[in-house]
Design a protein around this motif. Sequence first.
Motif, PDB file in Angstrom:
ATOM      1  N   PHE A   1     -73.079 -35.002  13.389  1.00  0.00           N
ATOM      2  CA  PHE A   1     -74.115 -35.585  12.537  1.00  0.00           C
ATOM      3  C   PHE A   1     -75.403 -34.779  12.624  1.00  0.00           C
ATOM      4  CE2 PHE A   1     -77.585 -38.694  11.910  1.00  0.00           C
ATOM      5  CZ  PHE A   1     -77.330 -39.017  10.588  1.00  0.00           C
ATOM      6  N   LEU A   2     -75.749 -34.331  13.825  1.00  0.00           N
ATOM      7  CA  LEU A   2     -76.941 -33.516  14.011  1.00  0.00           C
ATOM      8  C   LEU A   2     -76.793 -32.157  13.336  1.00  0.00           C
ATOM      9  CD1 LEU A   2     -79.704 -33.619  15.311  1.00  0.00           C
ATOM     10  CD2 LEU A   2     -78.694 -32.742  17.410  1.00  0.00           C
TER      11      LEU A   2
ATOM     12  N   ILE B   1     -75.019 -31.584  10.644  1.00  0.00           N
ATOM     13  CA  ILE B   1     -75.164 -31.834   9.203  1.00  0.00           C
ATOM     14  C   ILE B   1     -76.643 -31.937   8.839  1.00  0.00           C
ATOM     15  CG2 ILE B   1     -74.746 -33.541   7.378  1.00  0.00           C
ATOM     16  CD1 ILE B   1     -72.279 -31.937   8.024  1.00  0.00           C
ATOM     17  N   LEU B   2     -77.418 -32.640   9.652  1.00  0.00           N
ATOM     18  CA  LEU B   2     -78.850 -32.778   9.377  1.00  0.00           C
ATOM     19  C   LEU B   2     -79.576 -31.437   9.484  1.00  0.00           C
ATOM     20  CD1 LEU B   2     -79.774 -36.162  11.094  1.00  0.00           C
ATOM     21  CD2 LEU B   2     -79.492 -35.673   8.664  1.00  0.00           C
TER      22      LEU B   2
ATOM     23  N   ALA C   1     -78.749 -29.502   6.412  1.00  0.00           N
ATOM     24  CA  ALA C   1     -79.524 -30.028   5.287  1.00  0.00           C
ATOM     25  C   ALA C   1     -80.961 -29.530   5.343  1.00  0.00           C
ATOM     26  CB  ALA C   1     -79.488 -31.557   5.293  1.00  0.00           C
ATOM     27  N   LEU C   2     -81.525 -29.457   6.530  1.00  0.00           N
ATOM     28  CA  LEU C   2     -82.870 -28.906   6.695  1.00  0.00           C
ATOM     29  C   LEU C   2     -82.914 -27.451   6.261  1.00  0.00           C
ATOM     30  CD1 LEU C   2     -85.790 -29.215   7.850  1.00  0.00           C
ATOM     31  CD2 LEU C   2     -84.836 -28.367  10.002  1.00  0.00           C
TER      32      LEU C   2
ATOM     33  N   TYR D   1     -83.908 -34.886  -0.394  1.00  0.00           N
ATOM     34  CA  TYR D   1     -83.308 -34.890   0.939  1.00  0.00           C
ATOM     35  C   TYR D   1     -81.876 -35.417   0.919  1.00  0.00           C
ATOM     36  CZ  TYR D   1     -88.080 -34.098   2.454  1.00  0.00           C
ATOM     37  OH  TYR D   1     -89.324 -33.569   2.620  1.00  0.00           O
TER      38      TYR D   1
ATOM     39  N   ILE E   1     -78.463 -33.438   2.097  1.00  0.00           N
ATOM     40  CA  ILE E   1     -77.471 -33.940   3.055  1.00  0.00           C
ATOM     41  C   ILE E   1     -76.079 -33.921   2.436  1.00  0.00           C
ATOM     42  CG2 ILE E   1     -76.725 -35.996   4.325  1.00  0.00           C
ATOM     43  CD1 ILE E   1     -79.721 -36.612   4.747  1.00  0.00           C
TER      44      ILE E   1
END
Length: 119
Positions: A4-5, A7-8, A11-12, A29, A33
Amino acid sequence: MKPFLKILLTALAVIVLANILPGIAVDGYVSAIIVAVVIALLNMFVRPLLIFFTLPATIVTFGLFLFVINACIILLANKLVDGFAVNGFFAALLFSILLSIFRSALFSLLKEDQKSIEN
């Protein structure tokens, strides 16, 4: 937690690159994601098939054809996600190269944090 981290962080990186590069646009945002999830899924399922079927071209070009495969993955993500726009192959190629660099730098920060927690 770690996927999950990742993926974030991806996305950033997508948001930062969309603001820097011409020809790349992300609506927000949530779209970033979704793009990160789609790129992760395409890298998991489609990329190995593309590498297998283009193995002769990859061998002849000493692995440089993998950049073309990465650009194709970005173009596929462009077709699948509505809030993500890529204008052309060369924009996708540059985006994929810079995204790989950003992701490796961000993921190395994750590994350093994990080592400090274990000690």
